[in-house]
Design an enzyme around this catalytic site. Structure first.
Site, mmCIF file in Angstrom:
data_model
loop_
_atom_site.group_PDB
_atom_site.id
_atom_site.type_symbol
_atom_site.label_atom_id
_atom_site.label_comp_id
_atom_site.label_asym_id
_atom_site.label_seq_id
_atom_site.Cartn_x
_atom_site.Cartn_y
_atom_site.Cartn_z
ATOM 1 C CE1 TYR A 6 -3.090 -3.191 0.510
ATOM 2 C CE2 TYR A 6 -3.299 -2.873 2.276
ATOM 3 C CZ TYR A 6 -3.354 -3.540 0.818
ATOM 4 O OH TYR A 6 -4.256 -4.299 1.359
ATOM 5 C CG HIS A 10 -0.905 -8.879 -1.064
ATOM 6 N ND1 HIS A 10 -0.524 -7.596 -0.488
ATOM 7 C CD2 HIS A 10 -2.223 -8.145 -0.442
ATOM 8 C CE1 HIS A 10 -1.743 -6.461 -0.220
ATOM 9 N NE2 HIS A 10 -2.344 -7.192 -0.389
#
Ligand code: NDP
Length: 281
Positions: free
Chosen positions: A57, A115
């Protein structure tokens, strides 16, 4: 005052709040940083102490924002971060975790996720996670975007059964996981963490969602979150960089929806009737 947030037990017995905060897109622009920090602090104050971030992010700047927000609050927070699949080798996982720890300004991450699946064998990533756990750098590890067959493969590798959760796309408009993945996770005691729980805002314009929410003096976002909180073993992590919306989302615990209204929502957002591949954003 709000109703208490329900708790979800991880396989370790550790209990975490079923309503947390996502942070994707935080850290993208310098001008919004103060408000993002304030939103995270508001979430913590309101008991949404599970904070989800990732090295991905804003290229690590989301983790930096979280790090700023949790100064003096570290012990109140259950910190979740993620390793990129291409970093998830034996040494790459450990190095990525060290970098995340530095950005977060802490010595441990409570839950560290792969992820999504990539080129490194699951055995290797799991072994690296177990090493990080032994070294006290992470409390637990888990996966993200794993479908039922991925979970079965994971459970077949050494220590694979130590997986503490699976973070997937799950909301009213993405009910595919209810067919086999959610039952599988419930049977194996693996909580499902629902990401994009309000479909990044896209479902909030749905007329039936608006109509039913209004009948409870609630907002569509609160009703969409209540749908998830109603279910066993689900953790929802709505993201908001707006403290007023964080408060609004916190209010999702206070809805008591009738069976009739859940059925009305089922008619607009039908549950799955067959297995479909897990979607991801
Ligand atoms: P969400 O469903 O949480 O929606 C976030 C969006 O909705 C933002 O644009 C936010 O804007 C807006 N919003 C939040 N609350 C309200 C409200 N009450 N009314 C109207 N709009 C609202 O989507 P995300 O994709 O961000 O998912 C949540 C988190 O899940 C992520 O932040 C991330 O931490 C994680 N995630 C994980 C993935 C994975 O692959 N493992 C993939 C995607 C997400 P604003 O900020 O301006 O309020």
């Amino acid at each position: 005052m709000y109703d208490d947030i329900p708790y979800v037990a991880l396989p370790s017995g550790k209990e975490v709040p079923a309503l947390g905060l996502g942070t994707w897109n935080m850290g993208e622009t310098r001008s919004s940083a103060e408000q993002e920090v304030e939103s995270i602090r508001r979430a913590i104050d309101l008991g949404m102490t599970l904070i989800d971030t990732a090295e991905m992010y804003a290229d690590g700047r989301s983790e930096e924002i979280v790090g700023r927000a949790i100064v003096n609050h570290r012990e109140d927070v259950f910190l979740v971060s993620k390793v990129y699949p291409w970093n998830a080798s034996a040494t790459g996982t450990v190095d990525a975790c060290e970098r995340s720890l530095a950005r977060l300004g802490t010595d441990h991450i409570d839950l560290y996720l792969l992820h999504w699946r990539g080129e490194h064998p699951l055995e290797e990533t799991v072994a690296a996670f177990e090493r990080l756990k032994m070294d006290g750098k992470i409390g637990d590890w888990c996966v993200s975007n794993f479908d039922t067959d991925d979970m079965e493969e994971l459970f077949a590798v050494p220590d694979g059964r130590n997986c503490a959760a699976n973070q997937v796309l799950y909301n009213l408009s993405r009910r595919g996981p209810e067919f086999s993945l959610l039952p599988w996770c419930q049977q194996h005691g693996v909580p499902l963490m629902a990401y994009s729980p309000i479909e990044q805002g896209r479902i909030l314009k749905n007329h039936e969602l608006i109509r039913i929410a209004k009948a409870y003096q609630a907002t569509p976002a609160q009703l969409a979150l209540a749908f998830l909180l109603e279910r066993e073993g689900i953790i929802a992590i709505p993201k908001s960089s707006n403290p007023a919306r964080v408060e609004e989302n916190r209010g999702a615990t206070d809805l008591d929806i009738t069976e009739e209204d859940w059925a009305a929502l089922d008619a607009v957002f039908p549950p799955p009737t067959r297995k479909t591949a897990l979607e991801m954003l």
